[in-house]
Design a protein around this motif. Structure first.
Motif, PDB file in Angstrom:
ATOM      1  N   ALA A  36       0.836  -1.205   0.000  1.00 55.21           N
ATOM      2  CA  ALA A  36       0.000   0.000   0.000  1.00 55.21           C
ATOM      3  C   ALA A  36       0.868   1.251   0.000  1.00 55.21           C
ATOM      4  N   GLU A  37       1.956   1.232   0.777  1.00 55.97           N
ATOM      5  CA  GLU A  37       2.854   2.391   0.801  1.00 55.97           C
ATOM      6  C   GLU A  37       3.452   2.621  -0.576  1.00 55.97           C
ATOM      7  N   VAL A  87       2.202   1.663  -3.464  1.00 58.57           N
ATOM      8  CA  VAL A  87       1.156   2.100  -4.387  1.00 58.57           C
ATOM      9  C   VAL A  87       0.878   3.592  -4.217  1.00 58.57           C
ATOM     10  N   TYR A  88       0.762   4.012  -2.957  1.00 54.40           N
ATOM     11  CA  TYR A  88       0.434   5.418  -2.734  1.00 54.40           C
ATOM     12  C   TYR A  88       1.568   6.330  -3.198  1.00 54.40           C
ATOM     13  N   MET A 115       1.347   6.642  -6.844  1.00 49.62           N
ATOM     14  CA  MET A 115       0.245   7.529  -7.244  1.00 49.62           C
ATOM     15  C   MET A 115       0.666   8.989  -7.139  1.00 49.62           C
ATOM     16  N   PHE A 162      -1.360  12.014  -8.856  1.00 48.91           N
ATOM     17  CA  PHE A 162      -2.753  11.647  -8.598  1.00 48.91           C
ATOM     18  C   PHE A 162      -3.478  12.787  -7.887  1.00 48.91           C
TER      19      PHE A 162
END
Lengths: 209, 253
Positions: free
Chosen positions: B201-202, B204-205, B208, B213
């Motif tokens: 998750a880290e 991915v963020y 982004m 994003f």
């Protein structure tokens, strides 16, 4: 933990749907956008973990872990469980659209209750206190979930009492197993990556989303 | 993990606008869940069977799904007739089955199967990513549809991680039994899954943010309502109206 379509009465469905919507709305408002990937990914991990079957004598139980979901996600357990149940409904026809609210509430409300009661205790430095509250959290989440499931059935139709009793009884052994497993997982995470347990309390990262 | 068994074939239903299908599935399910009269529910079951036929789904897989769902219904058939107060129909030993109990069990069976069949015909024939985007354009909050889309993307990743871990446990001769060692091993496995989800998750963020994003997922295609969608929508609305009339006839007459 799922109630299938067509069983519950309209008032129970409407009340469950409204409460689940309120919980989700509050959680979504509270959640910063930078936590969305994290909530989704942790939810994936729980989704996969729910396929693990633990042997209990000749039978087996599958993991629910909604207490741990409360500890790791806080209020975000509401949208996480809502989306996971929606997916299960479409992929496997477990639960469905009309029971989505009740089923979400039955799993997510115990998760949030555990987060409020045990969140701080589980994170504390005292190993014994942390382990025992992790056990209580795992067990209580399943017990509350089972009680709410039984109540949803009985409030729909009084003759469901027998079915509800059977469902609640089936939750009792699961309670003990879930308590033990939650305790062991929390112990593991505290040793390996304690930051994970801090996630619901973390300040939003600096970004302008 | 994401086995969309019914989404890949082609039929009239498969080609409908996902937004229309989501709305119709919700309307049908709610109406059927609230209904409690035999004519309305029988009509609902006929309607949803019709939808499944139109969708031309593989019969075997369909039968399997229905069997699974009807397991709980079977439990109700075993218990409800004997716990429902009313006029005695049959006596089996100390148990008495009531007419009202049987009637109620039959009602639930009709209801459950009607809703499940409609759900399969309308929702399970749509790719989940399309459902996610359809929900977004139906004004479900972004954070919720994004959780859905991220889950669709990463469920497979986490599932592979789970398979890896099970294989390495098997390579070390792990056999699940009822003992603390088994529970500890599984707990550590779930711990590893949570750990990798958190780290992923880290990443991915961060990715982004790198791509700038700004709170919206852009999509190449757009949904559009065509003639067939309007025609189907109108026919479905008429059918739902008939169903509502069968349930609440006093509303109209």
């Amino acid at each position: 933990m799922h109630i299938s379509e067509g069983v519950l009465s309209a008032p129970v469905l409407v009340a469950g749907g409204a409460l689940a919507a309120a919980g989700t709305a509050y959680a979504v408002k509270k959640m910063d956008y930078d936590r969305v990937p994290q909530v989704a990914l942790v939810s994936c991990a729980f989704f996969v973990a729910s396929f693990i079957h633990l042997p209990v004598g000749p039978a087996s139980v599958h993991l629910v872990l909604n207490g741990l979901a409360g500890i790791l996600l806080g209020w975000a357990a509401f949208p996480a469980i809502l989306v996971a149940l929606f997916l299960q409904g479409i992929l496997f026809q477990f639960g469905g659209l009309t029971t989505l609210g009740v089923n979400t509430l039955n799993m997510a409300l115990p998760a949030v209750v555990c987060y409020i009661l045990f969140g701080r205790l589980v994170r504390g430095p005292d190993t014994l206190l942390s382990a025992s509250s992790a056990f209580a959290c795992g067990a209580l989440a399943v017990l509350l979930g089972g009680l709410m499931l039984a109540l949803s059935l009985v409030w729909s139709e009084e003759s469901f009492l027998a079915v509800a009793k059977v469902a609640l009884l089936a939750h009792l052994p699961v309670m003990v197993i879930e308590g033990i497993i939650t305790m062991l997982i929390v112990g593991f995470l505290k040793k390996v990556k304690p930051e994970l347990l801090e996630a619901p309390y973390a300040r939003p990262q600096s970004s302008n989303l | 993990m994401l086995d969309e068994a019914f989404a890949d074939s082609d039929s009239l239903i498969h080609r409908l606008d996902p937004r229309l299908k989501v709305i119709l599935a919700a309307a049908f399910s709610i109406l059927a869940a609230v209904a409690d009269r035999f004519p309305a529910l029988t009509f609902a079951l006929i309607l949803s069977s019709g939808l499944v036929t139109l969708a031309r789904l593989p019969a075997r897989a369909l039968f399997h799904r229905l069997l699974l769902v009807n397991g709980f219904v079977a439990l109700l058939w075993l218990m409800l007739p004997f716990s429902f107060p009313g006029e005695t129909l049959v006596r089996i030993g100390p148990l008495t089955a009531t007419r009202e109990g049987l009637r109620y069990a039959l009602l639930i069976t009709l209801k459950t199967n009607a809703i499940i069949l409609a759900g399969i015909a309308l929702l399970s024939t749509t790719h989940l990513t399309d459902i996610g985007r359809a929900l977004g354009s139906l004004h479900v909050p972004d954070k919720i549809t994004h959780i859905l889309l991220f889950m669709l993307r990463y469920l497979g990743v986490l599932d592979r991680e789970y398979v890896h871990l099970s294989h390495s446990m098997a390579a070390r001769c792990f056999r699940p039994r009822t003992n603390l060692h088994t529970y500890k091993s599984y707990a550590h496995m779930v711990g590893m899954l949570l750990l990798s989800s958190y780290e992923r998750a880290e990443a991915v963020y961060a990715a982004m943010l790198c791509r700038g994003f700004a709170g919206k997922f852009h999509s190449v295609g757009e949904f559009s309502m065509r003639g067939a969608d309007y025609a189907f929508g109108a026919a479905a609305a008429a059918a739902l109206l008939v169903m509502a009339t069968l349930q609440w006839d006093s509303l109209l007459f």
